[in-house]
Each structure stands twice: as C-alpha cells, then as structure tokens.
Design a protein around this motif. Structure first.
Motif, PDB file in Angstrom:
ATOM      1  N   SER A 131       0.794  -1.237   0.000  1.00 24.49           N
ATOM      2  CA  SER A 131       0.000   0.000   0.000  1.00 24.49           C
ATOM      3  C   SER A 131       0.821   1.278   0.000  1.00 24.49           C
ATOM      4  CB  SER A 131      -0.947   0.003   1.210  1.00 24.49           C
ATOM      5  OG  SER A 131      -1.881  -1.045   1.100  1.00 24.49           O
ATOM      6  N   ASP A 132       2.096   1.201  -0.320  1.00 23.65           N
ATOM      7  CA  ASP A 132       2.923   2.399  -0.447  1.00 23.65           C
ATOM      8  C   ASP A 132       2.567   3.096  -1.767  1.00 23.65           C
ATOM      9  OD1 ASP A 132       4.880   4.315  -0.763  1.00 23.65           O
ATOM     10  OD2 ASP A 132       6.543   2.991  -0.279  1.00 23.65           O
ATOM     11  N   PRO A 133       2.167   4.348  -1.747  1.00 26.16           N
ATOM     12  CA  PRO A 133       1.811   5.054  -2.997  1.00 26.16           C
ATOM     13  C   PRO A 133       2.963   5.135  -3.999  1.00 26.16           C
ATOM     14  CG  PRO A 133       1.024   6.262  -1.082  1.00 26.16           C
ATOM     15  CD  PRO A 133       1.910   5.179  -0.559  1.00 26.16           C
ATOM     16  N   ALA A 134       4.208   5.075  -3.514  1.00 22.95           N
ATOM     17  CA  ALA A 134       5.364   5.168  -4.422  1.00 22.95           C
ATOM     18  C   ALA A 134       5.633   3.857  -5.146  1.00 22.95           C
ATOM     19  CB  ALA A 134       6.615   5.581  -3.635  1.00 22.95           C
ATOM     20  N   LEU A 135       5.043   2.773  -4.682  1.00 26.68           N
ATOM     21  CA  LEU A 135       5.342   1.451  -5.230  1.00 26.68           C
ATOM     22  C   LEU A 135       4.762   1.299  -6.639  1.00 26.68           C
ATOM     23  CD1 LEU A 135       6.517  -1.376  -4.752  1.00 26.68           C
ATOM     24  CD2 LEU A 135       4.332  -2.007  -3.699  1.00 26.68           C
ATOM     25  N   ARG A 136       5.602   0.773  -7.550  1.00 21.68           N
ATOM     26  CA  ARG A 136       5.169   0.591  -8.935  1.00 21.68           C
ATOM     27  C   ARG A 136       5.445  -0.816  -9.464  1.00 21.68           C
ATOM     28  NH1 ARG A 136       4.411   5.344 -11.963  1.00 21.68           N
ATOM     29  NH2 ARG A 136       4.420   7.206 -10.650  1.00 21.68           N
ATOM     30  N   LEU A 137       6.513  -1.438  -8.976  1.00 27.50           N
ATOM     31  CA  LEU A 137       6.932  -2.727  -9.501  1.00 27.50           C
ATOM     32  C   LEU A 137       7.177  -3.693  -8.350  1.00 27.50           C
ATOM     33  CD1 LEU A 137       8.028  -4.614 -11.791  1.00 27.50           C
ATOM     34  CD2 LEU A 137      10.270  -3.530 -11.432  1.00 27.50           C
ATOM     35  N   VAL A 138       6.519  -4.846  -8.412  1.00 26.37           N
ATOM     36  CA  VAL A 138       6.743  -5.917  -7.438  1.00 26.37           C
ATOM     37  C   VAL A 138       7.372  -7.087  -8.176  1.00 26.37           C
ATOM     38  CG1 VAL A 138       5.695  -7.513  -5.790  1.00 26.37           C
ATOM     39  CG2 VAL A 138       4.757  -5.206  -6.052  1.00 26.37           C
ATOM     40  N   THR A 139       8.578  -7.460  -7.773  1.00 27.67           N
ATOM     41  CA  THR A 139       9.226  -8.636  -8.338  1.00 27.67           C
ATOM     42  C   THR A 139       9.228  -9.728  -7.265  1.00 27.67           C
ATOM     43  OG1 THR A 139      11.426  -7.836  -7.676  1.00 27.67           O
ATOM     44  CG2 THR A 139      10.662  -7.294  -9.905  1.00 27.67           C
ATOM     45  N   MET A 140       9.415 -10.957  -7.699  1.00 23.13           N
ATOM     46  CA  MET A 140       9.370 -12.051  -6.716  1.00 23.13           C
ATOM     47  C   MET A 140      10.161 -13.250  -7.203  1.00 23.13           C
ATOM     48  SD  MET A 140       5.373 -12.836  -7.416  1.00 23.13           S
ATOM     49  CE  MET A 140       5.158 -11.068  -7.720  1.00 23.13           C
ATOM     50  N   THR A 141      10.793 -13.909  -6.249  1.00 25.88           N
ATOM     51  CA  THR A 141      11.409 -15.214  -6.457  1.00 25.88           C
ATOM     52  C   THR A 141      10.836 -16.135  -5.387  1.00 25.88           C
ATOM     53  OG1 THR A 141      13.331 -14.277  -5.274  1.00 25.88           O
ATOM     54  CG2 THR A 141      13.535 -14.569  -7.638  1.00 25.88           C
ATOM     55  N   LEU A 142       9.765 -16.830  -5.749  1.00 25.41           N
ATOM     56  CA  LEU A 142       9.028 -17.676  -4.815  1.00 25.41           C
ATOM     57  C   LEU A 142       9.458 -19.134  -4.907  1.00 25.41           C
ATOM     58  CD1 LEU A 142       5.399 -16.294  -5.426  1.00 25.41           C
ATOM     59  CD2 LEU A 142       6.983 -15.657  -3.593  1.00 25.41           C
ATOM     60  N   THR A 143      10.247 -19.499  -5.904  1.00 23.18           N
ATOM     61  CA  THR A 143      10.560 -20.864  -6.325  1.00 23.18           C
ATOM     62  C   THR A 143       9.315 -21.481  -6.968  1.00 23.18           C
ATOM     63  OG1 THR A 143       9.978 -22.194  -4.378  1.00 23.18           O
ATOM     64  CG2 THR A 143      12.145 -21.103  -4.379  1.00 23.18           C
ATOM     65  N   GLU A 144       9.524 -22.525  -7.747  1.00 19.88           N
ATOM     66  CA  GLU A 144       8.414 -23.119  -8.503  1.00 19.88           C
ATOM     67  C   GLU A 144       7.270 -23.568  -7.603  1.00 19.88           C
ATOM     68  OE1 GLU A 144      10.667 -25.245 -12.207  1.00 19.88           O
ATOM     69  OE2 GLU A 144      11.488 -25.504 -10.192  1.00 19.88           O
ATOM     70  N   LYS A 145       7.596 -24.131  -6.440  1.00 24.26           N
ATOM     71  CA  LYS A 145       6.554 -24.633  -5.545  1.00 24.26           C
ATOM     72  C   LYS A 145       5.722 -23.497  -4.964  1.00 24.26           C
ATOM     73  CE  LYS A 145       9.340 -28.613  -4.163  1.00 24.26           C
ATOM     74  NZ  LYS A 145      10.080 -29.262  -3.048  1.00 24.26           N
ATOM     75  N   GLY A 146       6.276 -22.289  -4.948  1.00 23.16           N
ATOM     76  CA  GLY A 146       5.597 -21.167  -4.316  1.00 23.16           C
ATOM     77  C   GLY A 146       4.373 -20.670  -5.052  1.00 23.16           C
ATOM     78  N   TYR A 147       4.134 -21.173  -6.274  1.00 22.67           N
ATOM     79  CA  TYR A 147       2.979 -20.714  -7.041  1.00 22.67           C
ATOM     80  C   TYR A 147       1.733 -21.561  -6.785  1.00 22.67           C
ATOM     81  CZ  TYR A 147       6.181 -17.512  -9.128  1.00 22.67           C
ATOM     82  OH  TYR A 147       7.091 -16.492  -9.285  1.00 22.67           O
TER      83      TYR A 147
END
Length: 464
Positions: free
Chosen positions: A88-104
């Motif tokens: 919920s930060d107004p400045a935030l524009r891009l969220v990247t993630m490395t969840l590993t394959e099982k994380g999906y």
C-alpha cells in the motif's frame, strides 16, 4: 529514506546477486527510487543481518579469467514478516518475486491452483501462509486505499512465469476475494520475465574469500558468475524505474529469449545433473570439464540450439559457446543433486519438446540417453546400487512405477512414459521407446560416461 518504487518478495541468494545488482547500477545512474524494499515470507529472515551490516553486502563475481567483489547497497528495507498493507505504499510501482516453482501453489504442468497447497489461505484469506495469499491480501488492501494498480513480475525460472502467476492469483482471488477480481483484471499487469545468472550455494571457501576481500565477515554475501541477463515483457501497469538503462532488455515478446535459455542453458544443466551424478561427478563444473562428458555436452547444446528460432539481437552459436564456458567455470561448483531437484517440473520444455524435434534424426541418441539417465536417477539407485536422493513432487509416483516394474526394464520405461510430461509423440514412438529400454538396461550396469566413451570410440576416426 527515498520512497521505493520496487518491492521484492523472497530476497534469497539469487535475488541478491541479480535483481538487486541491477537496482544498484540504476541507483548509481541517478535513480534513487530503484532502492528495493524486501519482504521475507519464509526463512531465512535477512532483516537483522542487513541492519547489522548497515544495509550492505557483497557479491563475488568470478570465472576462469578472474574475480571482482562488488559492494551492494540497493536494499533499503527488509520486512522479515509482511503486514497486510505491505503493497500500500503510494510510491510502489513494480513488485518482483522469487518464490521458487513450488511457491505458485499450482498443479505441476498446469496453470491451475492446487487446492491442497492453498487450502489454509482459502479457509482464512486474512491470515495467509503462501505468497499467492499474501499478494491477494496486499492487493485487496491497496484497492481499499484507492491506490493505482501494480506490475507483478515473477522472476522465477518457470516458462511463461507471468502467465502462471496471473492464472493462479486470479483463480485464488475469484474464490477468496471476489470483490477484488475485476479491479485486479483492470489494474494489475503480469509481465513475463526471463532471468539468468548462476548463483550456487556459498560454500566455506567462497565465504572465506568474500570475507577476506571485504575485510569483514559478510553474513549475506553471495558468489556468482559475471554473466547476467534479464529480459522483461513490456507490460506495465504504471511506469517503472528505467531498468533498460542498466542492461535489462524490455521486449514485446519474451518467449524466444526464454526458450533459448531453457533449452540451451537449463536443458544442459538438467541433462548433466542426471548424467553427471550417475557418472560419479558431484558438481556441474566437474562434469562439464571432463573431456568425455564435455564433448557430449557440446553436441547436446548444439542439438538444442537447432530446435530454436534465434531471438532478436542474439546469436545461437555464440550463446552455445558462452553456455559451455559458463558450465566449465571452476568457481561455480553447482551441486548436481541440487540441479536435479524437482526435475519433473523442468523436463518437458527443456528436454522432451526438443527430443520430439530430433526423434527421427541422428541426434535422437543424445535424447534417449538423457531421458534414460533421468529414469535411472529417479529410481533412487545408480548402477552400483548406491542410494540417490530423489527430491521431486512426483517422487511417490516414481517409487510406485519402480515397484510395479519389479526389475523389468520395459515395464519401468512404459510406466515412466505414462507421466503427463511425456504425453504426445515420444510416448507412442516405438523406436525411441525401444532405445530407452536398451539404454536403461545398460545404465543398470554402467555409467552414462562409460556409454558416451563407448559410443565415441566406436565412431569412424573421421567422425570423431
């Protein structure tokens, strides 16, 4: 502190050697908004370590030509436990993630949500335990705050990772947060990305080298190869920091780049994981530097390249040469057992689809040996009877196939070929299956390297 336009979920070793390095270069180029806010969903929690090190850690880049230690300060804040407003930060524009394959939380080989993997989050969406559940909660809070949408970019080594993320998150939201679904469809984008850098586990030698060069102990230091690539689909909900200024390739279609990497680099890694482990090697560089296996690997990579359309700006022959150099890097001691983990997720696009391309040609033998070695590896025993640690979502199924075959090579091959990943031409190709039976039977008595050497010495001298 400058507001962060980037948030990353899962600040493990790969992220610290890859996305955080690109962000550091962008900050140095005059874009402080590229400083990253990190979220740890699961251990290890790195917030305390980063605080102790005053927001800095080191990456040791090295190959046969030399080494370079780089101090990285692009991580601005770490949340060791997320809160519901973490998006919920107004400045935030891009969220990247490395969840590993099982994380999906998806059913292997599909883009469908796995009900068993997401059950607790479906029961109580306000107390999520998975990355998918946390993303849904964070987006619901962002919607409630009246903020604009976001770009959610998977950086995991999964084919069409953005499409997978969009599919599983949408399915979860439809069930757990129905009021969020239409807002998310209009305001959130899921670009596909392809990331590439080999980042092995930091062993004692690498840790000591980092500490000596840095002049202090580094609890978060990582070792990596100099090569790095990040290709990102041009699909953004809001303008993002200009990552293209520091080498990120922003393209309309990531698929050709992704397929090049999955087939040539990752295909070689998956092949050598099983072939090498069954031949007594412990790491990828040991296997790749062996003259017999190295020669076989060069032919395999060239065959993989012949299944591809060259992406814009790339050269497949050069990419093959670079791949072989990377795999031979003496400082990248990547465990073959680690590379072989979860291989049922990886075999389809990396090996099986290419095998179909070559099934009636002279390179069919390369693929038959690769797949036969995969079968032998996943029986849990090598030719000497030594135990192989099989870590795979289908491990129980593998054990059932082995038990039902009761020592019969043909029955074992038939059992494995019934797996979904072999659905299609290979399953019904009589000659290829016969070759698998023959090679598997041979691998019960000797190593893949022995077979490679026998094949090489049997060729006429002019073909060697």
């Amino acid at each position: 502190m400058t507001p962060s336009a980037i948030l990353h979920i899962g600040p493990g070793a790969f992220h610290r050697a890859h996305q955080a390095v690109y962000a550091a270069a962008l900050i140095d180029a005059g874009h402080p908004e590229a400083r990253i806010r990190e979220v740890c969903l699961f251990p290890p929690r790195i917030g305390h370590s980063l605080d102790v090190q005053k927001g800095a850690y080191h990456v040791l880049f090295r190959d046969a030509a030399g080494q370079e230690l780089r101090r990285i300060t692009s991580i601005g804040e770490v949340l060791d436990k997320p809160h519901e407003d973490f998006l919920s930060d107004p400045a935030l524009r891009l969220v990247t993630m490395t969840l590993t394959e099982k994380g999906y939380c998806h059913l292997p080989g599909t883009r469908k949500l796995d009900p068993s993997a997401i059950a607790s989050d479906l029961e109580d969406p306000l107390q999520p335990r998975t990355g998918i559940g946390w993303l849904a909660l964070g987006l619901a809070r962002r919607q409630k705050a009246g903020l604009p949408g976001l770009t959610l970019a998977s950086c995991d080594n999964i084919p069409a990772n953005g499409r997978l993320l969009q599919a599983v998150l949408s399915e979860f939201v439809d069930q757990a947060w129905p009021a969020l679904a239409s807002w998310m469809a209009r305001n959130v984008s899921f670009p596909v990305s392809m990331v590439d850098r080999i980042v092995p586990r930091v062993d004692d030698e690498a840790s000591e080298t980092i500490s000596q060069l840095a002049g202090e102990r580094d609890m978060l230091g990582v070792a990596a190869e100099p090569f790095g690539q990040w290709v990102l689909e041009n699909d953004f909900a809001l303008p993002i920091p200009p990552l293209d200024k520091v080498g990120v390739q922003i393209v309309e279609d990531v698929r050709p780049y992704e397929l090049m990497k999955h087939r040539i680099l990752n295909g070689a890694q998956t092949a050598i994981a099983h072939l090498g482990a069954l031949s007594g090697f412990e790491t990828s560089c040991q296997a790749a530097n062996d003259p017999v296996m190295g020669s076989w690997l060069a032919r395999f990579c060239a065959a993989q390249a012949r299944t591809l359309t060259c992406p814009p700006g790339e050269n497949l022959d050069a990419y093959v040469r670079t791949t072989l150099e990377r795999l031979r890097n003496p400082h990248i001691r990547h465990s073959l057992v680690q590379i072989g983990t979860d291989s049922s997720f990886k075999m389809g696009q990396r090996i099986v689809e290419a095998a179909v391309h070559h099934v009636d040609g002279p390179e069919a033998e390369l693929y038959a040996l690769t797949i036969a070695a995969w079968l032998q590896y996943n029986t849990g025993r090598n030719a000497d009877g030594a135990v192989i640690p099989v870590s795979d979502p289908l491990a129980d199924r593998f054990r059932m196939i082995v038990a039902n075959a009761d020592g019969n090579a043909r029955a074992l091959v038939e059992g494995f070929m019934e797996l979904d990943l072999f659905e299609g031409r290979l399953r019904h190709h009589r000659d290829f299956k016969e070759r698998l039976v023959t090679l598997y039977s041979m691998l019960e008595r000797q190593s893949p390297r022995d077979l490679m050497m026998a094949t090489e010495t049997s060729k006429p001298e002019e073909e060697r």
